[in-house]
Design an enzyme around this catalytic site. Structure first.
Site, PDB file in Angstrom:
ATOM      1  CB  ILE A  61      42.942-107.515 -32.805  1.00 16.19           C
ATOM      2  CG1 ILE A  61      42.144-106.844 -33.926  1.00 16.19           C
ATOM      3  CG2 ILE A  61      42.766-109.022 -32.869  1.00 16.19           C
ATOM      4  CD1 ILE A  61      42.546-107.299 -35.306  1.00 16.19           C
ATOM      5  CB  CYS A  62      45.443-103.878 -29.424  1.00 19.24           C
ATOM      6  SG  CYS A  62      46.145-102.264 -29.055  1.00 19.24           S
ATOM      7  CG  LEU A  63      45.127-103.889 -35.329  1.00 23.54           C
ATOM      8  CD1 LEU A  63      44.382-104.299 -36.579  1.00 23.54           C
ATOM      9  CD2 LEU A  63      46.607-104.198 -35.469  1.00 23.54           C
TER      10      LEU A  63
END
Length: 303
Positions: free
Chosen positions: A92-94
């Site tokens: 995931i992109c955080l």
């Protein structure tokens, strides 16, 4: 965990072992994470869904992969439990993940990253990589289902650790609140406002640690600050002008009526002095008049 089989001269290994001890000695009710026995760079974790949101009561498992340069480079995150906010088995992109290394700080740890991940759960995905935007009812159903059993992932060692973490989280988790379908529109609206407020509070707490950076899909917008209505801007001369009372303009203040001049105390003293002097003169003249009349009477009697 036996430390003698690891290279303690490696800065990353030394840092990871310190974090393992801290995680075990200071456990949290909101999350748990431990590395694999054979690979301390791979961690399994579980987080509890934030309260007052559709994720409340849910137990969400995932995997953290630490780079060899840790803590100078950020880890990657992957969710394993269906949740309606993040895709499963997808990095995931955080702003705390390896998708945004420019935001990562070496002072952060697995613990602080998990705190930030919990805060990210109820935020708007905004189309970020690995994000989902399910309806609240669907997320609530997934939260209830997440407690039934730990997800299946990897070999026997991974699965054993996942199940141990799941049992720990179940022992600390409160019951899942049920969402009633008989709520009125007004009650639904009130619940949504309360959930949004709780979401902002969680995000604010993580932002206070500097964890919620401007990552893709996880933006923080500063609220505009309005200037006070009763204060004039600084004048060209550099001095601050007067405060303008509400409802009155600068033009009105320019035509203020002149203040009445109050008679000073010296004028009143002067008046009393003049009156006293006048009385003294009158008394003196009266004495002279009476004296003159007395002498005249004596002269007439002697003749």
């Amino acid at each position: 965990m036996a430390e003698d089989k690891y290279n303690l001269k490696n800065p990353a290994v030394k840092r990871i072992l310190q974090e393992v001890k801290e995680m075990q000695s200071n456990p949290s009710d909101d999350f748990m994470s431990l590395p694999l026995e054979e690979n301390i760079f791979e961690w399994q974790f579980a987080i509890r869904g934030p309260g007052e949101t559709e994720f409340e009561g849910g137990i969400y498992h995932g995997r953290i992969q630490l780079p060899a340069e840790y803590p100078f480079k950020p880890p990657s995150f992957m969710l394993l439990t269906p949740n309606g906010r993040f895709e499963t088995q997808t990095k995931i992109c955080l702003s705390i993940s390896n998708h945004h290394p420019e935001h990562w700080q070496p002072s952060w740890s697995v613990r602080t990253a998990l705190v930030a991940l919990i805060a990210f759960m109820p935020t708007n995905p905004n189309g970020a990589l690995g994000s989902l935007d399910y309806k609240k009812e669907e997320r609530r159903a997934l939260a209830i289902k997440s407690r039934e059993a730990a997800p299946k992932f990897g070999n026997a060692e991974r699965q054993k650790l996942i199940e141990e973490i799941h049992e720990y989280m179940l022992s600390k988790a409160p019951p899942v609140p049920q969402l009633s379908s008989s709520l009125s529109p007004e009650e639904h609206s009130t619940n949504e406002e309360r959930e949004a407020q709780a979401s902002h509070q969680n995000v604010g707490e993580a932002a206070g640690e500097g964890l919620l950076g401007p990552g893709v899909g996880d933006r923080i917008v500063d609220e505009p600050h309005e200037a006070p209505l009763n204060v004039n801007p600084i004048s060209e001369g550099g001095s601050v002008s007067e405060q303008v009372p509400a409802g009155r303009s600068n033009e009105q203040l320019l035509h203020k009526p002149e203040a009445k001049v109050q008679r000073p105390a010296d004028d009143r003293l002067f008046t009393w002095a003049a009156v006293g002097l006048t009385i003294a003169i009158v008394v003196l003249l009266l004495k002279k008049f009476m004296k003159a009349n007395g002498h005249g009477a004596v002269f007439m009697d002697g003749s």
